[in-house]
Design a protein around this motif. Sequence first.
Motif, PDB file in Angstrom:
ATOM      1  N   LEU A 151       0.822  -1.210   0.000  1.00 22.60           N
ATOM      2  CA  LEU A 151       0.000   0.000   0.000  1.00 22.60           C
ATOM      3  C   LEU A 151       0.858   1.263   0.000  1.00 22.60           C
ATOM      4  O   LEU A 151       0.552   2.242  -0.699  1.00 22.60           O
ATOM      5  CB  LEU A 151      -0.943  -0.010   1.215  1.00 22.60           C
ATOM      6  N   LEU A 152       1.932   1.254   0.781  1.00 22.14           N
ATOM      7  CA  LEU A 152       2.848   2.402   0.750  1.00 22.14           C
ATOM      8  C   LEU A 152       3.483   2.552  -0.634  1.00 22.14           C
ATOM      9  O   LEU A 152       3.697   3.665  -1.120  1.00 22.14           O
ATOM     10  CB  LEU A 152       3.931   2.236   1.818  1.00 22.14           C
ATOM     11  N   GLY A 153       3.753   1.413  -1.268  1.00 26.52           N
ATOM     12  CA  GLY A 153       4.275   1.456  -2.621  1.00 26.52           C
ATOM     13  C   GLY A 153       3.278   2.059  -3.598  1.00 26.52           C
ATOM     14  O   GLY A 153       3.648   2.846  -4.474  1.00 26.52           O
ATOM     15  N   LEU A 154       1.987   1.707  -3.439  1.00 34.45           N
ATOM     16  CA  LEU A 154       0.953   2.301  -4.287  1.00 34.45           C
ATOM     17  C   LEU A 154       0.882   3.813  -4.091  1.00 34.45           C
ATOM     18  O   LEU A 154       0.659   4.566  -5.039  1.00 34.45           O
ATOM     19  CB  LEU A 154      -0.413   1.684  -3.973  1.00 34.45           C
ATOM     20  N   PRO A 203      -7.380   8.008   0.655  1.00 34.37           N
ATOM     21  CA  PRO A 203      -7.920   6.642   0.638  1.00 34.37           C
ATOM     22  C   PRO A 203      -6.863   5.572   0.904  1.00 34.37           C
ATOM     23  O   PRO A 203      -7.123   4.609   1.637  1.00 34.37           O
ATOM     24  CB  PRO A 203      -8.506   6.523  -0.776  1.00 34.37           C
ATOM     25  N   ILE A 204      -5.657   5.750   0.327  1.00 38.50           N
ATOM     26  CA  ILE A 204      -4.610   4.745   0.550  1.00 38.50           C
ATOM     27  C   ILE A 204      -4.148   4.758   2.004  1.00 38.50           C
ATOM     28  O   ILE A 204      -3.939   3.695   2.611  1.00 38.50           O
ATOM     29  CB  ILE A 204      -3.428   4.981  -0.411  1.00 38.50           C
ATOM     30  N   TYR A 205      -3.990   5.949   2.582  1.00 41.02           N
ATOM     31  CA  TYR A 205      -3.615   6.012   3.999  1.00 41.02           C
ATOM     32  C   TYR A 205      -4.703   5.395   4.888  1.00 41.02           C
ATOM     33  O   TYR A 205      -4.390   4.803   5.935  1.00 41.02           O
ATOM     34  CB  TYR A 205      -3.339   7.452   4.407  1.00 41.02           C
ATOM     35  N   MET A 206      -5.960   5.528   4.486  1.00 38.27           N
ATOM     36  CA  MET A 206      -7.036   4.884   5.238  1.00 38.27           C
ATOM     37  C   MET A 206      -6.896   3.367   5.166  1.00 38.27           C
ATOM     38  O   MET A 206      -7.084   2.666   6.170  1.00 38.27           O
ATOM     39  CB  MET A 206      -8.397   5.317   4.697  1.00 38.27           C
ATOM     40  N   PHE A 208      -4.241   2.380   7.526  1.00 35.31           N
ATOM     41  CA  PHE A 208      -4.748   2.419   8.897  1.00 35.31           C
ATOM     42  C   PHE A 208      -5.587   1.178   9.205  1.00 35.31           C
ATOM     43  O   PHE A 208      -5.454   0.574  10.281  1.00 35.31           O
ATOM     44  CB  PHE A 208      -5.579   3.693   9.097  1.00 35.31           C
ATOM     45  N   VAL A 209      -6.422   0.782   8.258  1.00 38.04           N
ATOM     46  CA  VAL A 209      -7.241  -0.423   8.441  1.00 38.04           C
ATOM     47  C   VAL A 209      -6.350  -1.649   8.591  1.00 38.04           C
ATOM     48  O   VAL A 209      -6.635  -2.538   9.411  1.00 38.04           O
ATOM     49  CB  VAL A 209      -8.220  -0.595   7.259  1.00 38.04           C
ATOM     50  N   SER A 210      -5.257  -1.704   7.840  1.00 40.40           N
ATOM     51  CA  SER A 210      -4.349  -2.850   7.956  1.00 40.40           C
ATOM     52  C   SER A 210      -3.701  -2.913   9.339  1.00 40.40           C
ATOM     53  O   SER A 210      -3.446  -4.006   9.859  1.00 40.40           O
ATOM     54  CB  SER A 210      -3.278  -2.796   6.863  1.00 40.40           C
ATOM     55  N   ILE A 211      -3.451  -1.758   9.952  1.00 43.40           N
ATOM     56  CA  ILE A 211      -2.888  -1.729  11.308  1.00 43.40           C
ATOM     57  C   ILE A 211      -3.899  -2.251  12.325  1.00 43.40           C
ATOM     58  O   ILE A 211      -3.552  -3.036  13.219  1.00 43.40           O
ATOM     59  CB  ILE A 211      -2.439  -0.299  11.672  1.00 43.40           C
ATOM     60  N   ILE A 212      -5.166  -1.837  12.180  1.00 45.97           N
ATOM     61  CA  ILE A 212      -6.214  -2.352  13.068  1.00 45.97           C
ATOM     62  C   ILE A 212      -6.386  -3.852  12.865  1.00 45.97           C
ATOM     63  O   ILE A 212      -6.599  -4.603  13.822  1.00 45.97           O
ATOM     64  CB  ILE A 212      -7.545  -1.610  12.819  1.00 45.97           C
ATOM     65  N   MET A 213      -6.280  -4.301  11.600  1.00 41.81           N
ATOM     66  CA  MET A 213      -6.360  -5.738  11.312  1.00 41.81           C
ATOM     67  C   MET A 213      -5.225  -6.491  12.007  1.00 41.81           C
ATOM     68  O   MET A 213      -5.425  -7.607  12.515  1.00 41.81           O
ATOM     69  CB  MET A 213      -6.305  -5.979   9.807  1.00 41.81           C
ATOM     70  N   LEU A 214      -4.046  -5.890  12.052  1.00 39.83           N
ATOM     71  CA  LEU A 214      -2.911  -6.502  12.737  1.00 39.83           C
ATOM     72  C   LEU A 214      -3.222  -6.702  14.221  1.00 39.83           C
ATOM     73  O   LEU A 214      -2.974  -7.784  14.774  1.00 39.83           O
ATOM     74  CB  LEU A 214      -1.678  -5.614  12.581  1.00 39.83           C
TER      75      LEU A 214
END
Length: 402
Positions: A296-299, A375-378, A381-387
Amino acid sequence: MNTDELQLHQAKPALKTLLILGIILIAANMRPAITSVGPVVRSIREDLHLSNGVAGFITTLPLISFALISPLAPKIAQKLSNELTLLLSLLILIFGICLRYIPTPATLFIGTALIGIGIAIANVLLPSLIKHKFPAKVGIMTSLYSTFMGCFAALASGITVPLAQGLHLGWRKALFVWGILVIIAIVIWLPQLQSRETFRRKVTTGGNNRSVWSSGIAWQVTFFMGLQSFLFYSTIAWLPEILNSHGLSMASAGWMLSIMQFISLPAAFITPIVADKMNNQITIVVGIDIFYMAGLLGLQWGGNTILLTIWIFLIGLAQGASISLALAMIGLRSENAKQAGDLSGMAQSAGYLLAAIGPIFIGFLFDQTNTWSLPIYMLIFVSIIMLIAGIGAGRNQYLFKK
């Protein structure tokens, strides 16, 4: 051993083989009726004179059906048995596909809703069935069915347009073709009804009677399932537009989307097998999140075609691993088939509700900012909550402490 006992003994291996084949075929039918729509949605919109907003609802409606029906599926199975309820799900699915063939907006949406209902039941009950029939092989069986599910989802996305345009079938017949696969699954599944009475007694009488909704780890599995669904469906919906903003043509972006789905298949197959052999799955969760965040950071950063392909590769691996791990966790955190069914209903109900919200919310953020950065930063953020949810769900613990 008398003649009847000998025939029963000889029939069991054949019935087990048919069971595995039946599970594979049910899994193969759990996505094509949905993923085949996106590539031809423009043709549907033009043919039926639908607005863009109404046409977009075609892809959201099955996810809403998933959210509404998932909690009910285990209750239906406890009354009818898993085997009979799975047959019912296939019958609902084929009826929905047939109804969608009729060229009116009403039948299109009613058929799509029925397709969602049929698939929702299978989504919930397959983990429960696997827990009951293959308690020592949850990992390999989850790998098997999640891989076939993903493979046919990607296949349907890729060949529906060639069917509609290359073979001149049109969108109605191209979508109707996937009903053939459902009919094959129905025929192969029918022998499983022989064992449904024994299964029903075992499910309704065994295990802890506490509600899974009161279990903390059940909520962690549910959030992990939901957030990975949010990421998956948001990415499926908007990845071509994001790639287009980095200079790729829409045709190339569409191929990237297909590549991402096929890349996910090896990860979807391997992850549950590895997870089943580990004391806990926290390491896998962390690895998935590293891949997601890097991709995602790459995108967000962009780059040339080679770099964009690398980001897609990382996201695809994360997606394949996360969905199959979420499905495996349903069995790994449950003590018996009833708990697995209840947890599956809970996790997939909330999961697909989040999935339905995801593409709409990400699109809303883009509309507000006219850039894909927020949107990408969101999504990050969702991936961090998923972690965080995944670390809790990955602990070596059943739903209820003894």
